[in-house]
Design an enzyme around this catalytic site. Structure first.
Site, PDB file in Angstrom:
ATOM      1  N   LYS A 125     -14.310   7.902  -4.627  1.00  0.00           N
ATOM      2  CA  LYS A 125     -15.660   8.296  -4.611  1.00  0.00           C
ATOM      3  C   LYS A 125     -16.018   9.553  -5.364  1.00  0.00           C
ATOM      4  O   LYS A 125     -17.656  10.043  -5.100  1.00  0.00           O
ATOM      5  CB  LYS A 125     -15.991   8.644  -2.858  1.00  0.00           C
ATOM      6  CG  LYS A 125     -14.846   6.816  -2.012  1.00  0.00           C
ATOM      7  CD  LYS A 125     -14.754   7.287  -1.312  1.00  0.00           C
ATOM      8  CE  LYS A 125     -14.296   6.303  -0.459  1.00  0.00           C
ATOM      9  NZ  LYS A 125     -13.682   6.799   1.161  1.00  0.00           N
ATOM     10  N   THR A 175      -8.450   6.710  -2.761  1.00  0.00           N
ATOM     11  CA  THR A 175      -9.701   5.876  -2.793  1.00  0.00           C
ATOM     12  C   THR A 175     -11.232   7.058  -3.337  1.00  0.00           C
ATOM     13  O   THR A 175     -11.983   6.917  -3.350  1.00  0.00           O
ATOM     14  CB  THR A 175     -10.687   4.723  -2.319  1.00  0.00           C
ATOM     15  OG1 THR A 175      -9.758   5.105  -0.661  1.00  0.00           O
ATOM     16  CG2 THR A 175     -10.263   3.367  -2.642  1.00  0.00           C
ATOM     17  N   LYS A 205      -9.648  13.751   3.986  1.00  0.00           N
ATOM     18  CA  LYS A 205      -8.143  12.581   4.296  1.00  0.00           C
ATOM     19  C   LYS A 205      -8.413  13.166   5.374  1.00  0.00           C
ATOM     20  O   LYS A 205      -8.304  14.379   5.763  1.00  0.00           O
ATOM     21  CB  LYS A 205      -7.643  12.394   2.530  1.00  0.00           C
ATOM     22  CG  LYS A 205      -7.442  13.950   1.991  1.00  0.00           C
ATOM     23  CD  LYS A 205      -6.175  13.592   0.736  1.00  0.00           C
ATOM     24  CE  LYS A 205      -7.391  13.820  -0.683  1.00  0.00           C
ATOM     25  NZ  LYS A 205      -7.525  12.615  -1.166  1.00  0.00           N
ATOM     26  N   ARG A 206      -7.010  11.787   5.472  1.00  0.00           N
ATOM     27  CA  ARG A 206      -6.039  11.824   6.832  1.00  0.00           C
ATOM     28  C   ARG A 206      -5.351  13.522   6.351  1.00  0.00           C
ATOM     29  O   ARG A 206      -4.457  14.160   5.082  1.00  0.00           O
ATOM     30  CB  ARG A 206      -4.999  10.853   6.799  1.00  0.00           C
ATOM     31  CG  ARG A 206      -5.973   9.853   7.787  1.00  0.00           C
ATOM     32  CD  ARG A 206      -5.100   8.553   7.605  1.00  0.00           C
ATOM     33  NE  ARG A 206      -4.038   8.676   6.734  1.00  0.00           N
ATOM     34  CZ  ARG A 206      -2.937   8.202   6.134  1.00  0.00           C
ATOM     35  NH1 ARG A 206      -1.622   8.491   7.078  1.00  0.00           N
ATOM     36  NH2 ARG A 206      -2.860   7.841   4.493  1.00  0.00           N
ATOM     37  N   LYS A 256      -0.034  15.199   1.225  1.00  0.00           N
ATOM     38  CA  LYS A 256      -0.929  14.666   0.810  1.00  0.00           C
ATOM     39  C   LYS A 256      -1.791  15.851   0.112  1.00  0.00           C
ATOM     40  O   LYS A 256      -2.412  16.880  -0.715  1.00  0.00           O
ATOM     41  CB  LYS A 256      -2.028  14.531   1.565  1.00  0.00           C
ATOM     42  CG  LYS A 256      -2.403  13.256   1.041  1.00  0.00           C
ATOM     43  CD  LYS A 256      -4.051  12.708   2.564  1.00  0.00           C
ATOM     44  CE  LYS A 256      -3.910  10.972   2.725  1.00  0.00           C
ATOM     45  NZ  LYS A 256      -4.129  10.686   1.236  1.00  0.00           N
ATOM     46  N   HIS A 313       0.849  -1.224  -0.136  1.00  0.00           N
ATOM     47  CA  HIS A 313      -0.169   0.352   0.200  1.00  0.00           C
ATOM     48  C   HIS A 313       1.119   1.372  -0.275  1.00  0.00           C
ATOM     49  O   HIS A 313       0.647   2.465  -0.380  1.00  0.00           O
ATOM     50  CB  HIS A 313      -1.355  -0.011   1.314  1.00  0.00           C
ATOM     51  CG  HIS A 313      -2.444  -0.638   0.751  1.00  0.00           C
ATOM     52  ND1 HIS A 313      -3.455  -0.175   0.698  1.00  0.00           N
ATOM     53  CD2 HIS A 313      -2.897  -2.163   1.511  1.00  0.00           C
ATOM     54  CE1 HIS A 313      -4.122  -1.280   0.505  1.00  0.00           C
ATOM     55  NE2 HIS A 313      -2.870  -2.881   1.080  1.00  0.00           N
TER      56      HIS A 313
HETATM   57  C1  LIG Z   1     -12.223   7.012   1.882  1.00  0.00           C
HETATM   58  C2  LIG Z   1     -12.204   6.954   3.036  1.00  0.00           C
HETATM   59  C3  LIG Z   1     -10.870   7.679   2.653  1.00  0.00           C
HETATM   60  C4  LIG Z   1      -9.727   7.942   2.002  1.00  0.00           C
HETATM   61  O1  LIG Z   1      -9.242   8.882   1.238  1.00  0.00           O
HETATM   62  P1  LIG Z   1      -8.164   9.177   0.407  1.00  0.00           P
HETATM   63  O2  LIG Z   1      -8.813  10.605  -0.282  1.00  0.00           O
HETATM   64  O3  LIG Z   1      -8.155   8.106  -0.177  1.00  0.00           O
HETATM   65  O4  LIG Z   1      -6.686   9.387   0.782  1.00  0.00           O
HETATM   66  C5  LIG Z   1      -9.978   8.009   4.455  1.00  0.00           C
HETATM   67  N1  LIG Z   1     -11.362   8.190   5.904  1.00  0.00           N
HETATM   68  C6  LIG Z   1     -12.167   8.012   5.194  1.00  0.00           C
HETATM   69  C7  LIG Z   1     -12.844   7.652   6.467  1.00  0.00           C
HETATM   70  C8  LIG Z   1     -13.049   7.549   3.988  1.00  0.00           C
HETATM   71  O5  LIG Z   1     -14.077   6.898   3.610  1.00  0.00           O
END
Ligand SMILES: *Cc1c(COP(=O)(O)O)cnc(C)c1O
Length: 802
Positions: A652, A648, A540-541, A546, A352
């Site tokens: 979404k 991901t 996101k985190r 990022k 990952h």
């Molecule tokens: C999808 C998701 C992530 C991942 O987000 P990235 O933009 O890919 O880093 C992290 N936390 C939650 C709660 C999510 O639903």
């Protein structure tokens, strides 16, 4: 239908009585939640026992330290196809389903993308009718709850089990013992070397099973979560030996502590050792219990890879490899060679990350102390592997030293994972190429056939059907329901790009979702968002790579623009941030504080507030993501190229009709390939550029500071008392990271290109018809990123399921 509803009502009334001792007239919504879940759980069990599980089909066990499964009530109602009867039945009894739903706690058993991926995969296994079970830990406290005070992040315990968890079943009779520490006695029995573990400390692993329901299938799989408990006999024995008086409770407590926290404090040695033990606890309990079941089937050990697949989600469960070897060699009396064949043929591994700091290693002496037999097996694996490499590359010391599983006093978990499995996959095309050409180059040269790409995916059911009911309904009205089973059929939406009435409806749906989010923000933060503005989302985190910093520095620049040119037209923007910083990651916490600071200045300034708003929503979680993502117009995916393995969140948001503003990194590249350059806003350095600048010293951040007045202004705001700061020390680490330490993540380097694309977005959004068209095209091509596809592809190429 009528009859089913009456049945439901009577079951519900009965459940209220038996679980809560309540009648309809004195039950609260919280009671109703418990009763409703009880009825649903019962229906799931009926399905579970009626499904034919006896067939010897090949099964996958997906081992992961994280499963971010989110709330399950809505999923169960929809997947079982009972939403309507339940909703109307409850109404007749005086309850509203919408009021009941918030009583479900979202178990935060994961940190971010990796845990959410595991959850989407479970959803897809069940919905495709495949037998794929999850194996994880039942942390007493999930990922911390985040609170901001004066912009500073505070971490509070997430007591998700406080009210009990409705979807789990404790199975104490299926408990497994897991041992730590102790000594190894070597003896010869029947002409064979035997290894005996003595003086170990044994912890009981008790499984809690969460049934995983498929969408309109008969399949019910299991997510098995293991919890640590003391073994009473052992506690009593210790008491007898050491005297009853002291500390037996403390001792019991210490054993239970093993599964108290997801990510124990990794700033202390104690915390890190706890994490090491958690990893072994997960795989040892998991694999022992699976093998017990396997033995009941009376199949031969050599056939095991034909029936079972063990998948490890990143390297955290990699002790599965030596643990499986231990059981086969020590307990089942198989030879090393046979055991090795079985192990490597049944284990597969997903990588990952290529971030150096995220590649797991464990000090050799810890492994030796806490997992003595596992350590011996790792040493043996290492010796055999190095010998094999020696034959392949005679005399090439350097290469073999670099490949070794144990080196410089560290056990390299990625190396263990590669050597002990038959398949290694990256999670997006670029990421897999980087693994092959850079990070895992030598392994790729040794075993090219093992490396394969499997781009991540998301459950279109959770992230579109359930999270965005208005859009789902619009889609279904246009193209029918087929897309729910076959998400690639979303391309049937493409002809509607010339249908202005449809596009108008699409716009209304987005507006409706923005209004819903605005209501939520009003209620939570007290800020009234303008739903006509562009909703620009980065959730996101919080992490350097990022690059939330790029976003916020650009916002500082926009603020100044608006202040300096009050009459100039400006497409109104709402910037929405959400995300947690790791507790020990000081820099990320400063970024949160900066976002908070900027948001206060901007939101309180009456000159700009109709044009610019900035909010940081606390405590990002699965549930919160489901509220924010349907409302996004712009999806910010700003990672420095090469750093984000896949992402991901990008998928979404695309699926919910947001347009991506992103670097050519991770799966963004594949999003770009799907929608074409007219429907996405790419910017910034390519992966190649980044690798080039990292190796040369051709980039000097200070030059940009001097040559670009926007950058200079924004950075000066960080340290010069003025609109944004009173105290020059607060953001000095950010300032120095960008200038003194030459901007490791190329924030300033990508600024100009980013700002250009942001201007383009502002312009394009004015042509709403064209914007809606782009949005539609994004939705139409998003089916390619359904985790159903990803899982089908793992099933065919890695697990070789029928
Ligand atoms: C999808 C998701 C992530 C991942 O987000 P990235 O933009 O890919 O880093 C992290 N936390 C939650 C709660 C999510 O639903």
């Amino acid at each position: 239908m009528m009859q089913e509803k009456e049945i439901f009502k009577s079951l519900f009334i009965k459940a209220l009585r038996t679980t809560k001792g309540k009648q309809i007239n004195n039950a609260t919504d919280a009671d109703a939640f418990v009763a409703l879940s009880t009825v649903l759980a019962e229906w799931i069990q009926e399905k579970n026992t009626s499904g034919n599980k006896q067939e010897p089909v090949k099964q996958v066990y997906y081992f992961s330290m994280e499963f971010l499964i989110g709330s399950l009530l809505a999923t169960h109602l929809n997947y079982l196809g009972v939403n309507e009867i339940v909703e109307s039945g409850l109404e007749e009894l005086g309850f509203s389903l919408e009021d009941i739903k918030p009583y479900e706690h979202d178990p935060g058993l994961g940190n971010g993308g990796l845990g959410r991926l595991a959850a989407c995969f479970l959803d897809s296994f069940a919905s495709l009718g495949l037998v794929g079970n999850g194996v994880g830990l039942r942390y007493r406290y999930g990922l911390f709850n985040q609170r901001l005070e004066d912009g500073k992040q505070f971490e509070l315990p997430d007591n998700w089990l406080g009210e009990g968890y409705m979807w789990e079943y404790r199975k104490p009779t299926e408990a497994i013992d897991v041992s730590f520490g102790g000594d190894i006695n070597t003896l010869v029995q029947n002409d064979k070397l035997q290894f005996q573990l003595v003086n170990a400390e044994t912890v009981r692993a008790v499984p809690y099973d969460v049934p995983i329901v498929g969408y309109q299938t008969e399949t019910v799989n299991t997510l098995r979560l293991w919890a640590a408990e003391p073994i009473l006999d052992q506690v009593l024995m210790k008491a007898k030996l050491e005297g009853y008086a002291e500390n037996m409770l403390a001792y019991q407590r210490r054993l239970e502590e093993l599964t108290d926290f997801l990510y124990p404090d990794d700033s202390t040695e104690e915390g890190r050792i706890l994490r090491l033990k958690q990893e072994y606890f997960l795989v040892s309990a998991g694999i022992q219990s699976i093998l017990k079941e396997y033995e009941k089937r009376q199949l031969s050990w050599s056939d095991l890879p034909r029936f079972l697949c063990f998948h490890i989600n990143d390297t955290h469960p990699a002790f599965l490899i030596p643990e499986l070897m231990r059981i086969l060699v020590d307990e089942k009396d198989l030879s090393w060679e046979e055991s090795w064949e079985i192990t490597t043929q049944s284990v597969s591994y997903t990588n990952h990350t290529t971030l150096q700091e995220a590649l797991e290693t464990w000090p050799e002496n810890w492994v030796k102390t806490f997992l003595p037999r596992i350590y011996m097996i790792l040493v043996e694996m290492n010796e055999r592997f190095c010998r094999q490499m020696w034959e392949k590359y005679p005399g090439d010391f350097d290469r073999i030293a670099e490949l070794a599983l144990i080196a410089d006093g560290q056990v390299k978990m990625a190396h263990v994972s590669i050597v002990g499995s038959h398949s290694i996959n990256g999670v997006a095309k670029l990421h897999t190429e980087l693994l092959k050409k850079k990070e895992m180059r030598l392994f790729y040269q040794a075993f090219p056939e093992r490396f394969i790409n499997k781009t991540n995916g998301i459950s279109h059911r959770r992230w579109l059907m359930l999270a965005n009911p208005s859009l789902s309904q619009l889609i279904t009205e246009a193209i029918g329901e087929e897309w729910l089973q076959s998400p690639k059929k979303l391309t049937k939406l493409l002809p509607f790009q010339t249908d202005s009435i449809f596009l108008e409806k699409l716009q209304q749906v987005k507006h409706h979702n923005k209004q819903l989010l605005a209501n939520y923000v009003k209620q939570e933060v007290g800020i009234l968002l303008n739903p006509h503005a562009i909703f620009d989302v980065q959730v996101k985190r919080i992490h350097g790579y990022k690059r939330q910093l790029l976003n916020i520095i650009h916002i500082i620049h926009l603020y100044r623009e608006i202040k300096n040119n009050p009459m100039k037209p400006f497409a109104p923007r709402v910037f929405i941030f959400s995300g947690k910083a790791a507790p020990g990651y000081h820099f990320a916490k400063q970024i949160i504080q900066l976002i908070d600071t900027v948001s206060k200045v901007v939101n309180q300034d009456s000159d700009v507030k109709d044009k610019l708003q900035v909010v940081f929503l606390e405590n990002f979680s699965n549930q919160l993501a489901e509220k924010i993502i349907p409302a996004a117009d712009v999806s910010e995916q700003l990672s420095t190229a090469t750093k984000e393995a896949s992402g991901t969140g990008n998928m979404k948001m695309m699926m919910n009709g947001a347009l991506t503003l992103g670097t050519m990194d991770g799966a963004n590249i594949e999003l770009f390939d799907q929608v074409g350059k007219a429907n996405i806003y790419p910017f910034g350095l390519s992966a190649q550029d980044v690798l080039h600048y990292q190796q040369s010293n051709e980039y000097t951040a200070k030059d940009l500071y001097h040559s670009d007045d926007r950058i200079r202004y924004a950075l000066d705001q960080l340290i010069i008392p003025g609109d944004f700061v009173k105290d020059e020390a607060v953001f000095k680490d950010i300032y120095h990271a960008l200038l003194t330490y030459n901007d490791e993540y190329f924030v300033l380097k990508d600024f100009d290109d980013y700002a250009k694309q942001q201007r383009k977005i502002s312009n394009d959004y004015q042509e709403r018809n064209i914007w809606n068209q782009k949005s539609l095209i994004n939705i139409a091509y998003s089916g390619r990123f359904s985790s159903d596809d990803t899982i089908a592809s793992y099933a065919a190429d890695i697990w070789k399921l029928e």
